[in-house]
Design an enzyme around this catalytic site. Structure first.
Site, short mmCIF file in Angstrom:
data_model
loop_
_atom_site.label_atom_id
_atom_site.label_comp_id
_atom_site.label_asym_id
_atom_site.label_seq_id
_atom_site.Cartn_x
_atom_site.Cartn_y
_atom_site.Cartn_z
N HIS A 115 3.86 5.88 5.42
CA HIS A 115 2.86 4.90 5.00
C HIS A 115 3.42 3.50 5.24
O HIS A 115 4.63 3.29 5.21
CB HIS A 115 2.51 5.06 3.52
CG HIS A 115 1.09 4.73 3.19
ND1 HIS A 115 0.61 3.43 3.16
CD2 HIS A 115 0.03 5.52 2.90
CE1 HIS A 115 -0.69 3.45 2.84
NE2 HIS A 115 -1.06 4.72 2.69
N ASP A 116 2.53 2.55 5.50
CA ASP A 116 2.89 1.14 5.59
C ASP A 116 2.38 0.42 4.35
O ASP A 116 1.46 0.89 3.67
CB ASP A 116 2.26 0.48 6.82
CG ASP A 116 2.86 0.97 8.13
OD1 ASP A 116 3.82 1.76 8.08
OD2 ASP A 116 2.37 0.55 9.19
N GLY A 117 2.95 -0.75 4.07
CA GLY A 117 2.47 -1.54 2.94
C GLY A 117 2.67 -3.02 3.18
O GLY A 117 3.63 -3.43 3.85
N ALA A 118 1.76 -3.83 2.65
CA ALA A 118 1.88 -5.29 2.77
C ALA A 118 1.46 -5.94 1.46
O ALA A 118 0.43 -5.57 0.87
CB ALA A 118 1.02 -5.80 3.92
N SER A 120 0.79 -1.23 0.00
CA SER A 120 0.00 0.00 0.00
C SER A 120 0.82 1.28 0.00
O SER A 120 0.25 2.37 -0.14
CB SER A 120 -0.95 0.00 1.19
OG SER A 120 -2.02 -0.89 0.97
#
Length: 469
Positions: free
Chosen positions: A313-316, A71
């Site tokens: 921001h984080d992302g997976a 993301s």
């Protein structure tokens, strides 16, 4: 590099060998196969790598290795959209319907009123987990937007923050209509190329030119194994979930946002006012723990560390997890990219130390209930909550609240149902045991909120689900 509290300055003492050792130690401790780290401070970027890209092949991670950003891709799409806003071809507060006549939400009033600003800030009410494979063609975003008509909304526009993947695909389609290019091409022409992001791409076939990380899955505390596929996500979800890059390239994007829209080589990418507007709080969030956020800007997750402001921001992706944190007043940006295992624990340990030393930031402790939880009347929360792809059921078991989180619709094969006991944190916040949003995290934040119209919602993973029974 050490933060000088007396002068509010940073002294140039970044010890690359020391931080390499610390990255290696924490990666091994938390069973993370591989990680790449880039740190921007005092205008210089330091790059570190540790572990392997794939436990099956043993290929080592290097600083030029590419990871899936998950993301964090939303920041790239948001930046692209804001470039269109500053060029004058797009109005932040214009209804989406005016720009994209084919856009249609499940609710007629929402269709008429949802704005670009609401899409960027996750306040449109559009849902997140509508999984629809519209193919690999250049028309995939147009076909996805068409297919999403009638998909149930999480909440009315402007009433709550609900993380929306659908909203970002719509933003990607808006960019296509206004530029005459595909989302992928528009990113390359308007952002990647002028910013010099030579190790950033959006399509799987482009990744093959690079050393690419494979995601890994497994049980907490054990060495994970390679995931069954590299990335099963359809192309249409790219604007919200598929950009691949090196950690250094992620930091280059952050550097531009730190530097008033100017790239490291002096090229102006965006106007300073546009960059500043993206970092302004649009909405505060009731879930301050899932991604450690205090609010949302135009694309950016916003943080307030005891008065020190930050964004990121984080992302997976499947077995890959990324974290970006930026502290404007210290001129610091940190990108950590990983390929599985206890990634969240690695992030919490390593970035806590880095941000404290480089920017004077004290990150909050991990989310967990107190040793003596308060007595709470949870009976008002008993019932069934539903949003696209998920059914949440809250019941009473032996006098305690119990929650079942079940994937349905296009999400039904993603995972078996998650079951957890809820431990009160406050009157409206609960900790779900043993099912955190990232691998190896002990507690999942579960938040209940009542909107002005009286509807009760359950927040999990920054997504809201209204009570239906």
């Amino acid at each position: 590099m050490t933060y000088n509290e007396n002068k509010g300055e940073l002294s140039n003492t970044f010890d690359l060998a020391r931080w390499q050792k610390r990255l290696d130690e924490l990666r091994i401790t938390y069973c993370v196969p591989g990680a790449s780290l880039a740190v921007l401070t005092e205008g210089h970027t330091y790059e570190l790598a540790s572990g392997v890209l794939h436990r099956g092949t043993g290929v080592e991670v290097t600083t030029d290795s590419v990871f899936q950003l998950g993301s964090i891709a939303k920041i790239y799409t948001a930046t692209l959209v804001m470039k269109l806003v500053e060029s004058g071809v797009l109005d932040l507060d214009a209804p989406v319907k005016e720009v994209l006549p084919e856009f249609e939400a499940a609710d007629a009033e929402a269709t008429r009123t949802i704005t670009v600003r609401q899409l960027l800030s996750h306040t449109s009410g559009l849902t997140c987990d509508f999984n629809y494979n519209s193919g690999r063609g250049d028309d995939c975003l147009a076909r996805y937007v068409e297919a999403s008509k009638g998909v149930a909304m999480d909440c009315p526009p402007g009433t709550a923050t609900s993380y929306s993947g659908v909203g970002y695909t719509v933003l990607g389609r808006i960019a296509e209509v206004l530029t005459g290019l595909t989302w992928d091409e528009a990113l390359k022409k308007l952002l990647f190329t002028p910013l010099g992001l030579t190790s950033t791409m959006t399509l799987p076939e482009e990744v093959l030119r690079f050393r690419a990380a494979m995601g890994h899955l497994g049980r907490p505390g054990e060495e994970p194994e390679p995931a069954p596929s590299w990335d099963p996500m359809p192309r249409s979800q790219g604007p919200g979930g598929r950009v691949c890059a090196t950690a250094a390239d992620v930091v280059r994007l952050a550097h531009m946002h730190l530097n008033g829209g100017i790239a490291p080589d002096g090229t102006r990418i965006m106007e300073a006012a546009t960059v500043a507007e993206m970092q302004q709080c649009v909405v505060k969030v009731p879930d301050k723990w899932t991604v450690s956020s205090d609010g949302w800007g135009l694309g950016w997750t916003l943080y307030d560390w005891d008065g020190i402001k930050g964004f990121g921001h984080d992302g997976a992706a499947i077995g890959q997890y990324g974290y970006l944190r930026v502290v404007p007043e210290a001129g610091v940006a940190i990108a950590l990219l990983t390929n599985g295992g206890g990634a969240r624990m690695l992030y919490a340990g390593l970035l806590r130390e880095l941000l404290e030393e480089l920017a004077g930031v004290n990150m909050p402790e991990a989310f967990a209930p107190s040793a003596n939880p308060p007595e709470v009347d949870f009976t008002r929360y008993i019932g069934t909550y539903r949003r696209e792809g998920v059914i949440i059921t809250v019941t009473e078991r032996e006098g305690k609240p119990h929650l079942v989180y079940e994937f349905v619709d296009g999400m039904k094969d993603l995972s078996p149902p998650l079951e957890m006991e809820l431990v009160p944190v406050t009157e409206t916040v609960f900790a779900g045991s043993g099912a955190g949003p990232s691998f190896n995290e002990a507690w999942m934040p579960v938040i209940f909120s009542t909107l002005p119209d009286g509807t009760l919602y359950c927040y999990i993973g920054l997504r809201v689900a209204p009570k239906i029974a």
